[in-house]
Design an enzyme around this catalytic site. Structure first.
Site, mmCIF file in Angstrom:
data_model
loop_
_atom_site.group_PDB
_atom_site.id
_atom_site.type_symbol
_atom_site.label_atom_id
_atom_site.label_comp_id
_atom_site.label_asym_id
_atom_site.label_seq_id
_atom_site.Cartn_x
_atom_site.Cartn_y
_atom_site.Cartn_z
ATOM 1 N N PRO A 138 -40.326 0.604 -47.885
ATOM 2 C CA PRO A 138 -39.956 0.134 -46.547
ATOM 3 C C PRO A 138 -38.459 -0.130 -46.451
ATOM 4 C CG PRO A 138 -41.333 -1.483 -47.708
ATOM 5 C CD PRO A 138 -41.246 -0.283 -48.582
ATOM 6 N N THR A 181 -35.586 -1.416 -43.572
ATOM 7 C CA THR A 181 -35.128 -1.887 -42.267
ATOM 8 C C THR A 181 -33.922 -1.067 -41.833
ATOM 9 O OG1 THR A 181 -35.981 -4.100 -42.581
ATOM 10 C CG2 THR A 181 -34.046 -3.899 -41.156
ATOM 11 N N GLN A 208 -45.226 -1.550 -42.306
ATOM 12 C CA GLN A 208 -44.995 -2.854 -42.943
ATOM 13 C C GLN A 208 -44.609 -3.879 -41.879
ATOM 14 O OE1 GLN A 208 -41.387 -4.142 -44.935
ATOM 15 N NE2 GLN A 208 -42.536 -4.502 -46.818
ATOM 16 N N HIS A 265 -45.912 -8.045 -45.573
ATOM 17 C CA HIS A 265 -44.694 -8.233 -46.379
ATOM 18 C C HIS A 265 -44.624 -9.706 -46.813
ATOM 19 C CE1 HIS A 265 -40.657 -8.131 -47.729
ATOM 20 N NE2 HIS A 265 -40.035 -7.640 -46.670
ATOM 21 N N GLY A 266 -44.982 -9.931 -48.060
ATOM 22 C CA GLY A 266 -44.970 -11.306 -48.574
ATOM 23 C C GLY A 266 -43.821 -11.512 -49.547
ATOM 24 N N ALA A 267 -42.808 -10.653 -49.477
ATOM 25 C CA ALA A 267 -41.736 -10.657 -50.481
ATOM 26 C C ALA A 267 -40.407 -11.151 -49.917
ATOM 27 C CB ALA A 267 -41.573 -9.242 -51.037
ATOM 28 N N HIS A 268 -39.393 -11.166 -50.780
ATOM 29 C CA HIS A 268 -37.975 -11.223 -50.419
ATOM 30 C C HIS A 268 -37.491 -12.471 -49.684
ATOM 31 C CE1 HIS A 268 -38.112 -6.507 -50.548
ATOM 32 N NE2 HIS A 268 -38.339 -7.084 -51.712
ATOM 33 N N TYR A 296 -38.919 -14.176 -47.137
ATOM 34 C CA TYR A 296 -39.293 -14.349 -45.724
ATOM 35 C C TYR A 296 -40.512 -15.276 -45.632
ATOM 36 C CZ TYR A 296 -35.917 -10.607 -45.327
ATOM 37 O OH TYR A 296 -34.755 -9.873 -45.412
HETATM 38 C C1 LIG Z 1 -31.464 -0.183 -46.357
HETATM 39 C C2 LIG Z 1 -32.574 -0.972 -46.971
HETATM 40 C C3 LIG Z 1 -33.483 -1.644 -46.169
HETATM 41 C C4 LIG Z 1 -34.556 -2.343 -46.741
HETATM 42 N N1 LIG Z 1 -35.494 -2.900 -45.923
HETATM 43 C C5 LIG Z 1 -36.632 -3.400 -46.452
HETATM 44 C C6 LIG Z 1 -37.712 -3.769 -45.631
HETATM 45 O O1 LIG Z 1 -37.674 -3.634 -44.401
HETATM 46 N N2 LIG Z 1 -38.819 -4.250 -46.222
HETATM 47 C C7 LIG Z 1 -38.929 -4.389 -47.581
HETATM 48 O O2 LIG Z 1 -39.956 -4.832 -48.074
HETATM 49 N N3 LIG Z 1 -37.912 -4.038 -48.394
HETATM 50 C C8 LIG Z 1 -36.790 -3.522 -47.859
HETATM 51 N N4 LIG Z 1 -35.786 -3.087 -48.691
HETATM 52 C C9 LIG Z 1 -35.949 -3.199 -50.142
HETATM 53 C C10 LIG Z 1 -36.499 -1.891 -50.721
HETATM 54 O O3 LIG Z 1 -37.769 -1.562 -50.168
HETATM 55 C C11 LIG Z 1 -36.582 -1.920 -52.244
HETATM 56 O O4 LIG Z 1 -37.492 -2.920 -52.616
HETATM 57 C C12 LIG Z 1 -35.233 -2.198 -52.914
HETATM 58 O O5 LIG Z 1 -34.187 -1.508 -52.248
HETATM 59 C C13 LIG Z 1 -35.226 -1.749 -54.381
HETATM 60 O O6 LIG Z 1 -35.532 -0.386 -54.488
HETATM 61 P P1 LIG Z 1 -34.400 0.732 -54.794
HETATM 62 O O7 LIG Z 1 -33.732 0.325 -56.081
HETATM 63 O O8 LIG Z 1 -35.164 2.032 -54.914
HETATM 64 O O9 LIG Z 1 -33.443 0.729 -53.661
HETATM 65 C C14 LIG Z 1 -34.689 -2.411 -48.148
HETATM 66 C C15 LIG Z 1 -33.736 -1.770 -48.949
HETATM 67 C C16 LIG Z 1 -32.707 -1.047 -48.391
HETATM 68 C C17 LIG Z 1 -31.740 -0.339 -49.299
#
Ligand SMILES: Cc1cc2nc3c(=O)[nH]c(=O)nc-3n(C[C@H](O)[C@H](O)[C@H](O)COP(=O)(O)O)c2cc1C
Length: 356
Positions: free
Chosen positions: A25, A27, A103, A176-179, A181
């Site tokens: 996912p 954003t 998501q 989405h229960g992560a990060h 939020y």
């Molecule tokens: C531009 C961007 C937007 C993101 N938006 C979301 C999001 O909307 N929801 C989410 O769960 N994670 C989001 N993430 C996190 C990613 O899904 C992922 O967990 C994180 O970037 C690590 O993976 P990677 O090393 O392949 O980038 C976002 C990451 C990036 C780079």
């Protein structure tokens, strides 16, 4: 892990994924007043399906018009126009043989009151992130402690958004229960200081997630997917992890495993990093405590890292590599030498520039 595995099918509920690779996912902040993403942002998702992704996640869609939004120009999925805008995208992804998953989230204490019509920030407890909001340079406001009414109202937002996704034809829904939020705010003993049945023990802090999963599953038919994303890190106050130790993380995973969900998505910064002072990574630690399918992501950027991450997971997701390289899956298939992109390179996701 051999070649066969990364490109081998995987059965997820009644869907057969054609390989083990998904678009994480992402954003995009591209939905102006009507909360509908720009056409090029929707087409970007379809192109990732054309390139061979087995799963395509949407950006995180906000669950209400009152307090859920944390970033400008986020998408929603509760009006007929919003639903209609996603229908051709979902269909095009399906025509490529990929599975589409919407998501959804509520930003909780990371919300930005000025862009929420109710001008309100709500969270389990009145504890704001210690760092400033990078988008405004201002401190985050102290949230209102959520009342029983607020909790019910927020759950309704998740349910309505799931209904919107089902009406748009999505194959699956992710909570989405992560990060850092809202759901994460409840799970964390740092941001949840409640003394009622939603705070205190891990079981109590988990209650809000449980109620959301149960309510959402009621409107997500059993032949569609329901997944849950969790992480031990948040976008603010990164030094405050969700769980104090491995045992607490595994307790949460075990509770999630009893839910009517089809997979757990574990978001990490680096899939290979050892966690909780152990010699194990998050995939290994999660695998020990669940029989559910696991998705993993975090610094998976080439074939070797994809195959290595798959040792302790069933599906790998990529964000930055898939964002910045439209041919990433072909390149992986051909075992090309590929770069590990840096976070600031991904900022192009938030510009008006259409991505290839
Ligand atoms: C531009 C961007 C937007 C993101 N938006 C979301 C999001 O909307 N929801 C989410 O769960 N994670 C989001 N993430 C996190 C990613 O899904 C992922 O967990 C994180 O970037 C690590 O993976 P990677 O090393 O392949 O980038 C976002 C990451 C990036 C780079």
């Amino acid at each position: 892990m051999n070649d066969h595995s990364l490109f081998s099918p995987f059965k997820l509920n009644n869907f057969t994924l054609k390989n083990r690779i998904g678009v994480a996912p992402m954003t995009r902040m591209s939905s102006p007043g009507d909360s509908i993403p720009r056409q090029d942002v929707l087409e970007f998702l379809v192109r990732r399906a054309e390139n061979g992704a087995a799963i395509v996640y949407t950006e995180a869609i906000v669950t209400d018009y009152e307090s859920a939004q944390g970033y400008p120009k986020q998408a929603r999925l509760i009006t007929q126009r919003q639903i209609d805008s996603w229908k051709p995208v979902v269909e095009a992804i399906r025509n490529e043989g990929a599975v589409s998953i919407m998501q959804m989230f509520h930003c909780g204490r990371m919300a930005w009151p000025e862009i929420n019509p109710a001008n309100r920030v709500i969270a389990p407890s009145p504890i704001s992130p210690r760092q400033k909001n990078p988008l405004t340079g201002e401190p985050y406001p102290v949230p209102d402690e959520m009342s029983a009414f607020d909790i019910e109202h927020v759950i309704t937002g998740f349910v309505e958004t799931a209904k919107g996704a089902i009406a748009a034809g999505f194959d699956g829904i992710e909570i989405h229960g992560a990060h850092g939020y809202l759901i994460n705010n409840f799970l964390s003993s740092y941001s949840n200081r409640r003394t009622d049945e939603y705070g205190g023990s891990v079981e109590n802090r988990y209650r809000f997630a449980h109620e959301i999963v149960q309510a959402v599953r009621q409107v997500v038919p059993t032949n569609r997917l329901l997944t849950f994303r969790v992480s031990n890190w948040g976008v603010a106050d990164m030094d405050v992890s969700l769980c104090a130790d491995k045992m607490e993380w595994q307790q949460i995973i075990k509770m999630l495993s009893k839910e009517p969900i089809d997979a757990i998505s574990v978001s990490t910064y680096d899939y290979s990093a050892h966690a909780f002072g152990t010699g194990q990574n998050m995939g290994q630690i999660t695998r020990e405590s669940t029989d559910l399918p696991i998705m993993i992501c975090g610094k998976i950027y080439d074939r070797a890292t994809a195959e290595d991450a798959l040792r302790n997971a069933d599906i790998i997701l990529s964000a930055k590599s898939i964002l910045l390289n439209p041919n990433w899956i072909d390149d992986i298939r051909e075992s090309k030498e590929l770069p590990l992109y840096k976070s600031d390179e991904a900022n192009v996701a938030y510009t008006d520039e259409p991505l290839p």
